[in-house]
Enzyme design. Structure first.
Site, PDB file in Angstrom:
ATOM      1  N   GLY A  32      86.820 107.872 -74.737  1.00  0.00           N
ATOM      2  CA  GLY A  32      87.293 109.120 -74.125  1.00  0.00           C
ATOM      3  C   GLY A  32      87.424 110.253 -75.134  1.00  0.00           C
ATOM      4  O   GLY A  32      86.941 111.366 -74.907  1.00  0.00           O
ATOM      5  N   ARG A  33      88.042 109.977 -76.281  1.00  0.00           N
ATOM      6  CA  ARG A  33      88.281 111.062 -77.250  1.00  0.00           C
ATOM      7  C   ARG A  33      87.020 111.425 -78.041  1.00  0.00           C
ATOM      8  O   ARG A  33      87.055 112.318 -78.878  1.00  0.00           O
ATOM      9  CB  ARG A  33      89.437 110.696 -78.180  1.00  0.00           C
ATOM     10  CG  ARG A  33      89.291 109.369 -78.887  1.00  0.00           C
ATOM     11  CD  ARG A  33      90.605 108.956 -79.550  1.00  0.00           C
ATOM     12  NE  ARG A  33      90.610 107.567 -80.020  1.00  0.00           N
ATOM     13  CZ  ARG A  33      90.892 106.517 -79.262  1.00  0.00           C
ATOM     14  NH1 ARG A  33      91.179 106.678 -77.994  1.00  0.00           N
ATOM     15  NH2 ARG A  33      90.893 105.295 -79.756  1.00  0.00           N
ATOM     16  N   GLU A  72      95.394 108.971 -81.816  1.00  0.00           N
ATOM     17  CA  GLU A  72      95.104 107.934 -80.810  1.00  0.00           C
ATOM     18  C   GLU A  72      94.162 106.885 -81.407  1.00  0.00           C
ATOM     19  O   GLU A  72      94.237 105.716 -81.071  1.00  0.00           O
ATOM     20  CB  GLU A  72      94.489 108.557 -79.543  1.00  0.00           C
ATOM     21  CG  GLU A  72      94.545 107.623 -78.350  1.00  0.00           C
ATOM     22  CD  GLU A  72      94.098 108.256 -77.037  1.00  0.00           C
ATOM     23  OE1 GLU A  72      92.904 108.559 -76.904  1.00  0.00           O
ATOM     24  OE2 GLU A  72      94.935 108.426 -76.136  1.00  0.00           O
ATOM     25  N   HIS A 123     103.548 132.338 -90.802  1.00  0.00           N
ATOM     26  CA  HIS A 123     104.789 132.988 -90.368  1.00  0.00           C
ATOM     27  C   HIS A 123     105.623 132.059 -89.507  1.00  0.00           C
ATOM     28  O   HIS A 123     106.528 132.510 -88.815  1.00  0.00           O
ATOM     29  CB  HIS A 123     104.455 134.287 -89.627  1.00  0.00           C
ATOM     30  CG  HIS A 123     103.687 135.236 -90.497  1.00  0.00           C
ATOM     31  ND1 HIS A 123     104.300 136.086 -91.403  1.00  0.00           N
ATOM     32  CD2 HIS A 123     102.359 135.409 -90.668  1.00  0.00           C
ATOM     33  CE1 HIS A 123     103.373 136.767 -92.057  1.00  0.00           C
ATOM     34  NE2 HIS A 123     102.187 136.374 -91.640  1.00  0.00           N
ATOM     35  N   LYS A 167     102.420 104.584 -69.097  1.00  0.00           N
ATOM     36  CA  LYS A 167     101.748 104.740 -67.795  1.00  0.00           C
ATOM     37  C   LYS A 167     102.341 103.758 -66.794  1.00  0.00           C
ATOM     38  O   LYS A 167     102.611 104.104 -65.650  1.00  0.00           O
ATOM     39  CB  LYS A 167     100.247 104.431 -67.934  1.00  0.00           C
ATOM     40  CG  LYS A 167      99.419 105.509 -68.578  1.00  0.00           C
ATOM     41  CD  LYS A 167      97.934 105.123 -68.513  1.00  0.00           C
ATOM     42  CE  LYS A 167      97.088 105.994 -69.409  1.00  0.00           C
ATOM     43  NZ  LYS A 167      95.705 105.553 -69.537  1.00  0.00           N
ATOM     44  N   LYS A 209      86.583 109.649 -67.644  1.00  0.00           N
ATOM     45  CA  LYS A 209      85.763 108.470 -67.943  1.00  0.00           C
ATOM     46  C   LYS A 209      86.086 107.353 -66.952  1.00  0.00           C
ATOM     47  O   LYS A 209      85.203 106.771 -66.354  1.00  0.00           O
ATOM     48  CB  LYS A 209      86.027 108.007 -69.388  1.00  0.00           C
ATOM     49  CG  LYS A 209      85.268 106.743 -69.731  1.00  0.00           C
ATOM     50  CD  LYS A 209      85.505 106.264 -71.137  1.00  0.00           C
ATOM     51  CE  LYS A 209      84.820 104.915 -71.325  1.00  0.00           C
ATOM     52  NZ  LYS A 209      85.022 104.350 -72.643  1.00  0.00           N
ATOM     53  N   GLU A 223      96.994 111.661 -63.627  1.00  0.00           N
ATOM     54  CA  GLU A 223      97.108 113.124 -63.632  1.00  0.00           C
ATOM     55  C   GLU A 223      95.844 113.767 -63.059  1.00  0.00           C
ATOM     56  O   GLU A 223      95.897 114.665 -62.211  1.00  0.00           O
ATOM     57  CB  GLU A 223      97.315 113.655 -65.058  1.00  0.00           C
ATOM     58  CG  GLU A 223      98.608 113.231 -65.728  1.00  0.00           C
ATOM     59  CD  GLU A 223      98.463 111.975 -66.562  1.00  0.00           C
ATOM     60  OE1 GLU A 223      97.735 111.041 -66.141  1.00  0.00           O
ATOM     61  OE2 GLU A 223      99.074 111.910 -67.643  1.00  0.00           O
TER      62      GLU A 223
HETATM   63  O1  F6P Z   1      95.555 107.607 -71.729  1.00  0.00           O
HETATM   64  C1  F6P Z   1      94.727 107.846 -72.814  1.00  0.00           C
HETATM   65  C2  F6P Z   1      93.341 108.144 -72.360  1.00  0.00           C
HETATM   66  O2  F6P Z   1      92.713 106.991 -71.935  1.00  0.00           O
HETATM   67  C3  F6P Z   1      92.521 108.822 -73.445  1.00  0.00           C
HETATM   68  O3  F6P Z   1      92.004 107.932 -74.339  1.00  0.00           O
HETATM   69  C4  F6P Z   1      91.514 109.552 -72.616  1.00  0.00           C
HETATM   70  O4  F6P Z   1      90.865 110.555 -73.343  1.00  0.00           O
HETATM   71  C5  F6P Z   1      92.397 110.093 -71.520  1.00  0.00           C
HETATM   72  O5  F6P Z   1      93.322 109.064 -71.281  1.00  0.00           O
HETATM   73  C6  F6P Z   1      91.692 110.432 -70.253  1.00  0.00           C
HETATM   74  O6  F6P Z   1      91.029 109.320 -69.728  1.00  0.00           O
HETATM   75  P1  F6P Z   1      89.941 109.473 -68.612  1.00  0.00           P
HETATM   76  O7  F6P Z   1      88.826 110.269 -69.155  1.00  0.00           O
HETATM   77  O8  F6P Z   1      89.536 108.070 -68.263  1.00  0.00           O
HETATM   78  O9  F6P Z   1      90.582 110.160 -67.442  1.00  0.00           O
END
Ligand code: F6P
Length: 549
Positions: free
Chosen positions: A275-276, A361, A392, A516, A215, A221
């Site tokens: 995002g979620r 979150e 199990h 972060k 987003k 990462e």
């Molecule tokens: O760090 C949390 C977060 O912002 C989540 O809410 C989101 O789903 C994820 O990182 C990835 O964010 P993006 O889609 O901006 O890379």
């Protein structure tokens, strides 16, 4: 922001206090006796909507408790809050944003607008434009009018994204695995090079389409992985051809262009999709590419059906509302601090991970909308694993441990395989867990059983199950796109309703920011070996790691 958090109404506070007093009475939490005495519990405490059935008969609900919980929902105007959210009002005041994932899955012509700091925007126009572009792209890939740089069909899609840009698409792609695969799908979220290297080793760059799903298009990462993968593509195909293997799914078009993604390969969505909650937007591209556009459209249709149900079904038959109330009774009033997610279908293996982000979150918050500490527990720890595997591993603790951990158990009536006996055993086990958790086995019963079998009656305490442990069953007729969409939307609305009840913000996530920020000087220290300025524990770790490496 006190204007966005008026004090709870007197009615809200009164019912809350009444519920707290009720929970202090062990009889109110009893499940075993209620199940034994009321042969009609199943029809009385189950409801259906959008093709799903929600069964609360293995909880402590009775008419009086349900009446109080429904009174709480009314006093807090929960459905009103959900309607305001779905109308596009700013419901995320700390980021001045609407939360309009429902617009992302609304049918064409829905005419939904989003409130922003600069006034109202036409959300549906953006959704419809980008959805049509994505559809044309997906269909083009499938009918090979869009091909690899060398003109052959794409064989694989690699989704690079993390959190909501990974969990939803990965869950849905895996859950719909019995649909004929169009492209093989791989997902890499973690910056851990082992995962990325192993994934790339199994892919042919000449046949792989890479989706950079972010987003913000700034997540460390994802951007690091995207650079590695772009180099992997360029190394094999050359820089120019590599561009034909890249697409971006983002709300930050400018950053994607700056990264070098061709504008026609950028599929955008609005800032007002969290995002979620973004599976329904272009972030769902991997699902469409892997399982077909119709599957993706079915997913959206199921979620839409749940949206309609959530704001129109009467309270007593409203699935998200009932689930929110039951979960709130457990988490905030009874104080059960964990919640298990047990899908009895291995295709839903990623459901617990998706739900963890959605619940923890969204509602892992300790202050209300006005920034005041809340005086009750909010979201519990969510964990889970498909059954019967979970039986199990950790279900021992849920049956006989010191904590009460309510479970959500998801069952699919009709499987997509021919192994009838396997499926019956699977279902029988799920139902047995619900019965065992609720009914338990008293010490006297354990003793009598041991005596009848000629076994040591002194083991009775070890073979005693306290019972009264609630579980909630969610039934799907099949695990198809429609019912999967409805299931995920059920949980999304449940989370939003709980946030409205707790008067917290379900749509921000400031809690991820500090880590972060702190990672930046640590990255530098690890690169240079100089721990100056770090706290003593971090400095020690940097020195240790340099020595061990
Ligand atoms: O760090 C949390 C977060 O912002 C989540 O809410 C989101 O789903 C994820 O990182 C990835 O964010 P993006 O889609 O901006 O890379």
């Amino acid at each position: 922001m006190p204007d966005s958090a008026p004090p709870p109404s007197t009615a809200h506070a009164e019912v809350w206090a009444r519920l707290a007093a009720r929970a202090a009475d062990p009889a109110a939490r009893n499940v075993r006796e209620k199940l034994r005495r009321d042969a009609n519990r199943f029809p009385r405490f189950s409801a259906s909507g959008a093709g799903l059935v929600l069964d609360l008969s293995r909880t402590a609900l009775d008419e009086a408790l349900l009446a109080d919980l429904l009174a709480l929902a009314k006093a807090a105007d929960l459905i009103g809050a959900l309607k305001r959210q779905m109308r596009g009002e700013i419901v995320n005041p700390t980021e001045r944003r609407a939360a309009l994932h429902t617009a992302a899955r609304a049918p064409d012509g829905a005419g939904i607008r989003a409130e922003t700091s600069d006034g109202w925007q036409d959300a549906s126009a953006l959704v419809e434009r980008e959805r049509a572009r994505l559809r044309a792209f997906v269909i083009g890939v499938h009918d090979s009018t869009i091909t690899t740089a060398s003109g052959v069909p794409f064989a694989s899609v690699l989704n690079l994204g993390i959190g909501g840009s990974d969990l939803g698409p990965a869950l849905a792609t895996e859950a719909l695995a019995t649909i004929r695969p169009r492209l093989a799908a791989r997902f890499v979220g973690n910056v851990d090079g082992h995962g990325l290297a192993a994934t790339l080793a199994g892919l042919d760059p000449a046949r792989t389409l890479v989706l950079v799903a972010s987003k913000s298009f700034t997540t460390r990462e994802t951007m690091v992985n995207a650079r590695v993968v772009r180099a992997w593509l360029s190394g094999a195909l050359g820089e120019e051809k590599a561009a034909l293997h890249l697409a971006a799914l983002t709300a930050n078009r400018a950053a994607a262009e700056a990264f070098g993604i061709a504008p026609e390969r950028i599929f955008a969505f609005g800032e007002w999709v969290g995002g979620r909650y973004s599976l329904w937007s272009s972030i769902g591209a991997a699902v469409a590419l892997a399982r077909g556009w119709d599957a993706f459209a079915g997913l959206l249709a199921g979620a839409q059906a749940m949206d309609t149900h959530a704001i129109s079904a009467p309270a007593r038959r409203n699935l998200p509302l009932l689930l929110a109330l039951a979960h709130t009774w457990h988490a905030s009033i009874c104080g059960y601090r964990a919640s298990a997610c047990l899908p009895y279908d291995s295709r839903l293996a990623r459901l617990p991970a998706w739900l963890q982000q959605l619940e923890m979150e969204s509602n892992g918050k300790r202050v209300d909308l006005a920034g005041r500490p809340v005086s009750f527990p909010t979201a519990p720890v969510v964990f889970g694993e498909p059954g019967t595997n979970a039986q199990h591993s950790f279900l021992q603790l849920m049956h006989q441990g010191t904590d009460i951990i309510p479970a959500d158990i998801v069952l699919i009536a009709r499987p997509d395989h021919d192994l009838a006996e396997n499926h019956q055993i699977l279902l029988a086990n799920a139902l047995a867990q619900g019965a065992a958790l609720a009914l338990g086995q008293s010490e006297a019963e354990a003793r009598a059983e041991a005596e009848a079998k000629g076994e040591d009656p002194e083991l009775a305490p070890h073979r005693t199950f306290p019972g009264d442990r609630p579980s909630i069953f969610i039934y799907l007729p099949r695990l198809d796109p429609f019912h999967l969409g409805a299931l995920l939307a059920l949980y999304e609305h449940k989370v939003a309703l709980q946030a409205a009840l707790w008067r917290i913000n379900a749509f921000d996530q400031w809690g991820v920011e500090l880590g972060k920020r702190l990672a930046q000087p640590l990255e530098r220290a690890l690169a240079t070996g100089d721990p100056a300025g770090l706290d003593p524990a971090s400095a020690g770790a940097v020195r240790l790691l340099a020595g061990l490496a």
